[in-house]
Design a protein around this motif. Structure first.
Motif: not given
Length: 384
Positions: A252-254, A270, A273-274, A291, A293, A320
């Motif tokens: 999930t996170f970048g 990520e 989310p993509y 968002d 995410h 978010w």
């Protein structure tokens, strides 16, 4: 072929795909993050979740467990059950005593409905199709008190109760859908009793023998016994939070603030989310997610609501999660309550394992309805 080789070959159909999936997943992540950074991120994320989320959840479990036991000891549960009984038949098409199952699972977890259903006095009130639908009915309220208290602890007050109403609506849909599926598959269950014999539950419910104890001892025993139960629930949450949440967070996170992977906690690639961004219009219209995410929460709640709660503080810190997201999280988190990991065992204990797929389908729809209802009620609430 020798017996030894036969013994090896029988593991290949399952072993090879497992190795391919596991190594493929970590190779994919490691190629983007770097293997050392990936391993450091996994360990640091899990460690931070253990210290700052799991123990926090365990503390809530202990407190809510103690409160729940107090409610049982001093008749609050029975009072709530009596108040909710009139709603059971028109809303859920269940006997009035089913309200006790809703209260018990709300105060504890999904399996409470199973232990209750094993009581012949309780189950004698149900037709078979209603008895089987208890799996869906009880799951929709599982860990409800924990979820609401956790959300309030994050600084949201009205939103969790909007989510509670959403979960209530999703429970109606899930329970009635399951009853419809069961009757369609087994029409005879519409008339057959779950347990042969006349109901005994109501007649004996008020005749329990209560051992004479002082008020102080009753309160002390309730607090300690309930707290001990809370510790057990808190311990059971830890594996799901550490394993599932860590993996979901990596997906999930970048990268770090400077765009470089430093092996710190809560870094990731990520991917979710993509993928969610490709159909974000669906999540935005149905759930009001602003968002992509945020889609990680309902995905995680499929397997464990405790693990899904572990995502919330990070979502709030990142900005978010707003009030709408919390309402939706509460609704879908309560209604689903990790049903993918519990429905099979629950139906198996009732003796109707073959109906697992129908229960899962009904509850999937119910959870989506819960989230949608919570979103639109929050929209109306925000206009007030």
């Amino acid at each position: 072929m020798s017996e030894k080789k036969k013994g090896i070959w029988k593991y290949i159909p399952d072993g090879i795909p497992c190795l391919v999936i596991v190594f493929g997943l970590f190779t994919f992540i490691g190629m983007q993050m770097g293997v050392p950074q990936m391993l450091n991120t996994i360990m640091k994320t899990a460690h931070d979740l253990l210290l700052n989320t799991c123990f926090y959840l365990m503390a809530i479990c202990v407190i809510t467990g103690a409160i729940g036991k107090i409610f049982v000891e001093f008749g609050v549960v029975k009072l709530l059950e009596r108040l909710l009984r009139p709603l059971m038949r028109p809303l859920f098409n269940l006997p009035g005593v089913a309200s006790l199952g809703a209260v018990m699972t709300f105060l504890s977890d999904n399996p409470a409905i199973i232990s209750l259903s094993q009581d012949k006095r309780f189950s004698s009130y149900f037709k078979k199709y209603q008895y089987i639908s208890l799996t869906n009915f009880g799951t929709a309220f599982g860990m409800g008190l924990l979820v609401i208290v956790f959300m309030v602890g994050q600084g949201f007050y009205a939103e969790p109760f909007i989510g509670l109403f959403g979960a209530f609506t999703g429970c109606i849909v899930s329970t009635r859908l399951m009853q419809r599926f069961v009757v369609k598959a087994y029409p005879k269950y519409l008339e057959e009793n779950a347990i042969e014999g006349s109901p005994k539950f109501a007649a004996t419910d008020d005749e329990e023998v209560v051992e004479e104890k002082s008020m102080f001892i009753r309160i002390l025993n309730s607090l300690l016994d309930g707290g001990r139960t809370g510790v057990d629930v808190g311990m059971a949450i830890i594996p799901g939070v550490l394993i599932i949440s860590t993996l979901v967070m990596i997906l999930t996170f970048g990268s770090g603030a400077d765009g470089v992977y430093n092996g710190e906690a809560y870094e990731g690639i990520e991917l979710l989310p993509y993928l969610a961004g490709k159909i974000n219009v669906v999540f935005e219209w149905l759930f009001g997610f602003q968002d992509p995410h945020l889609v990680a929460f309902p995905i995680t709640a499929l397997g464990a609501v405790g693990a899904a709660l572990g995502l919330v503080p990070s979502f709030v810190a990142e900005g978010w999660a707003d009030g709408n997201a919390i309402a939706v999280f509460t609704a879908i988190g309560m209604c689903w309550s990790g049903y993918l990991s519990t429905h099979t065992a629950m139906l198996d204990s009732l003796g109707y394992r073959e109906l697992t797929s129908k229960a899962i389908l009904a509850h999937t729809i119910g959870g989506l309805v819960a989230a949608i209802v919570a979103h639109w009620i929050f929209m109306l609430y925000s206009l007030i």
